[in-house]
Design a protein around this motif. Structure first.
Motif, short mmCIF file in Angstrom:
data_model
loop_
_atom_site.label_atom_id
_atom_site.label_comp_id
_atom_site.label_asym_id
_atom_site.label_seq_id
_atom_site.Cartn_x
_atom_site.Cartn_y
_atom_site.Cartn_z
N ALA A 139 42.15 31.56 38.46
CA ALA A 139 42.10 31.88 39.90
C ALA A 139 41.55 33.28 40.12
O ALA A 139 40.73 33.49 41.02
CB ALA A 139 43.49 31.74 40.52
N GLU A 140 42.00 34.24 39.30
CA GLU A 140 41.49 35.60 39.49
C GLU A 140 40.03 35.70 39.08
O GLU A 140 39.24 36.40 39.74
CB GLU A 140 42.32 36.62 38.71
N VAL A 141 39.64 35.02 38.01
CA VAL A 141 38.23 35.04 37.61
C VAL A 141 37.35 34.53 38.75
O VAL A 141 36.30 35.10 39.05
CB VAL A 141 38.03 34.19 36.34
N LEU A 142 37.80 33.46 39.41
CA LEU A 142 36.99 32.85 40.47
C LEU A 142 37.02 33.65 41.76
O LEU A 142 36.05 33.63 42.53
CB LEU A 142 37.46 31.42 40.72
N TRP A 143 38.11 34.33 42.02
CA TRP A 143 38.18 35.16 43.24
C TRP A 143 37.62 36.55 43.01
O TRP A 143 36.81 37.05 43.79
CB TRP A 143 39.63 35.26 43.75
N SER A 144 38.04 37.20 41.94
CA SER A 144 37.75 38.63 41.72
C SER A 144 36.69 38.87 40.66
O SER A 144 36.14 39.97 40.58
CB SER A 144 39.03 39.37 41.29
N GLY A 145 36.41 37.87 39.81
CA GLY A 145 35.61 38.12 38.62
C GLY A 145 36.48 38.72 37.54
O GLY A 145 37.63 39.14 37.78
N ASN A 146 35.97 38.79 36.32
CA ASN A 146 36.75 39.37 35.22
C ASN A 146 36.17 40.69 34.73
O ASN A 146 36.49 41.15 33.64
CB ASN A 146 36.87 38.37 34.06
N LEU A 147 35.31 41.29 35.56
CA LEU A 147 34.74 42.60 35.22
C LEU A 147 35.29 43.67 36.15
O LEU A 147 35.63 43.39 37.31
CB LEU A 147 33.22 42.56 35.34
N ASP A 148 35.39 44.91 35.65
CA ASP A 148 35.88 46.00 36.47
C ASP A 148 34.75 46.60 37.31
O ASP A 148 33.61 46.08 37.31
CB ASP A 148 36.56 47.07 35.61
#
Length: 577
Positions: free
Chosen positions: A546-555
């Motif tokens: 869910a976080e990957v799809l909403w926020s991405g996994n990069l800073d």
């Protein structure tokens, strides 16, 4: 030399340990899930007034306060937001989360319960545009989910959004900023002032839930929709039928469920299905249905045996199907097409008020089944492929006539080389390379590589092996072992392995084609999952996707986000869920 290397290693390990301890016991300054695009905060405390009110306004339309919830049968922006306000109030005032696990032992981490307090008494919600007609069942990206949220040190709270769905997302974030105090019933936020600007990276963020291989009561599906909404998922894909059962009531074809469900009462009536879809609609989670075919359909033979070929071949079922019982819809039968027409005319008009999509399946079609099909009598792809093309065209014409967009599994495009309409969304599951291949063919695509995002993997084989003196099946793994832990899930992205610069790469896509990647789904198949263990199997691992799809996994610097920092927030989120 050894002494120098050892001291350097020791110093490095001590530094890593100190960093780990700092991250483990750092203040909960960003314990939000999924992480907002922009989040700034202070360290002042504001308290929640138990008589908290909400004021909601739509630009150029009307002003309103948190009146009693309107009738859910009359969908409107006002009804959607008022329902979300009521849920937020209940969570804020009834949540018992005290984050003691995330602070040093015996530490005094809470603000003083006595003394002067600043209270939040009102939340102002401004919707800056009138909702479009698509807000209740949007295509991917058709409705904005962007929002802003601010909390001042004086207790003023303001939420703005373009759509009512954006307001839903803001309210879910708002509830995460508060904790219950351990000494009384007070609720506080230790982060004021707060400023959040947020929007999703991907428009399609879903869970694929198999409700055919094991039955889930409607109440359990509603519970799952709640958790999906908290995680800012916006799609629930119900894999509704499969070889093992047909749990959908079709009034025009009543024997499908009376014979195909596991037992009486373990099927979804038209009203129950509508209730599930409407429940999702009010939480910004569009529920779309999949009827997988032509494979994975052997259960139909229990009601209509003449429609299925290669039914329940034993013991060599694997010659004809991916799993038992084998059986596929015949491909060149007028009786099959009559059946499909009746099915679609009954089902699709009931689904279209709530969903923009319908999934027609198409995975794992085994060509050998058609050597036993009396309307085909061949396992040659050159013979079978045109028949599948006609089959899919027929189904998709019905889907479009009902006002919905078809979704298919990747094999229809990549293995069978079908000509699909430009509107068709292709769902991949076999590899990252599949995403690139679909985009290269000009189609919209959903990611969900089973090597990363299959939550059922790693729990062992579900088909018991036959007796064997050599025991070749040991240690009885399933096909996709090992279990996909949250760290692995978090490293995956719909953009994984793609290249927009290396034109000689097999995974090259042009930068202008990135918009064809709508997002993805994380999957839970139910061979070994049911309501007893579902939550433990799915959560919190699905939250990582869910976080990957909403926020991405990069800073913010474009680097992989620290899994230590992510793990700390996920631990807090697990407690909240």
């Amino acid at each position: 030399m050894f002494s120098h290397s050892f001291s350097s290693l020791l110093s490095s390990n001590i530094s890593c340990l100190l960093l780990l301890l700092f991250l483990l016991y750092a203040p909960l300054t960003s314990a939000l899930w999924p992480l907002p695009a922009l989040y700034e905060h202070g360290d002042s405390v504001v308290w929640l007034d138990r008589d908290l009110t909400f004021q909601y306004a739509i630009t150029n339309q009307f002003n309103g306060t948190s009146n009693p919830l309107p009738n859910l049968n009359t969908a409107s922006s006002y009804a959607i937001v008022q329902a979300a306000i009521q849920r937020a109030q209940e969570r804020l005032l009834n949540d018992t989360f005290i984050p003691w696990k995330f602070h040093p032992r015996h530490s005094d981490f809470e603000p003083a319960a006595n003394g002067t307090k600043v209270f939040i008494k009102n939340v102002t919600i401004q919707q800056n545009e009138t909702d479009s007609a698509a807000v209740l069942k949007p295509l991917a990206g058709e409705v904005s989910e962007k929002y802003t949220l601010s909390i001042s040190t004086s207790g003023t709270v303001a939420i703005t959004a373009i759509s009512s769905i954006g307001i839903l997302r803001a309210l879910d974030t708002f509830t995460q900023l508060f904790y219950q105090h351990s000494t009384n019933l007070s609720v506080y936020c230790p982060y004021a002032p707060v400023s959040i600007i947020d929007a999703p990276k991907f428009a399609h963020r879903g869970l694929n839930m198999d409700v055919a291989r094991n039955y889930y009561p409607p109440s359990f599906i509603l519970h799952t929709i709640d958790v999906l909404a908290w995680n800012k998922f916006n799609r629930l894909h119900l894999h509704a039928t499969d070889a093992q059962s047909w749990p959908l009531d079709i009034p025009a074809l009543p024997e499908l469920s009376t014979r195909g469900a596991y037992r009486k009462g373990l099927s979804y009536s038209p009203q129950q299905l509508a209730d599930i879809q409407e429940y999702g609609m009010y939480r910004g989670v569009q529920v779309h249905i999949e009827i997988d075919m032509p494979g994975h359909t052997s259960v139909i033979a229990l009601a209509y045996p003449d429609l299925i070929t290669a039914y329940n071949i034993q013991p060599n079922w694997s010659t004809y199907a991916a799993e038992p019982p084998s059986g596929s819809l015949k491909l060149n039968s007028s009786a099959v097409y009559d059946f499909l027409g009746t099915l679609w005319e009954d089902l699709l008009p009931r689904l279209s008020p709530y969903s923009a999509y319908f999934h027609t399946g198409g995975d794992e079609v085994n060509v050998n089944a058609y050597s036993l099909d009396d309307t085909v009598r061949s396992n040659q792809s050159s013979v079978v492929q045109p028949l599948i093309q006609t089959f899919v065209n027929y189904n998709h014409d019905y889907v479009r006539a009902a006002g919905m967009t078809p979704i298919v599994w990747e094999e229809m495009l990549l293995d069978w080389n079908l000509t699909l309409g430009s509107d068709v969304v292709v769902q991949t599951w076999l590899s990252d390379e599949s995403v690139a291949k679909v985009v290269q063919k000009g189609h919209k695509v959903l990611a969900g590589n089973y090597n990363y995002w299959y939550l059922d993997c790693g729990h062992g084989a579900w088909v018991d092996p036959p007796p064997s003196p050599t025991n070749p099946y040991y240690p009885y793994n399933d096909y996709c072992t090992p279990l996909k832990n949250w760290h692995l899930i978090y490293t995956q992205s719909p953009f994984a392995s793609l290249s927009t610069t290396n034109t000689s790469s097999a995974a090259y896509i042009s930068p202008s084609s990135l918009d064809l990647i709508l997002g993805g789904e994380v999957h839970i198949w139910s061979e070994k999952t049911d309501p007893v263990n579902f939550d433990a199997v799915v959560w919190p691992r699905a939250a990582a996707a869910a976080e990957v799809l909403w926020s991405g996994n990069l800073d913010a610097e474009g680097q992989n986000r620290s899994l230590v920092e992510v793990g700390r927030r996920l631990g807090v989120w697990r407690e909240r869920m």
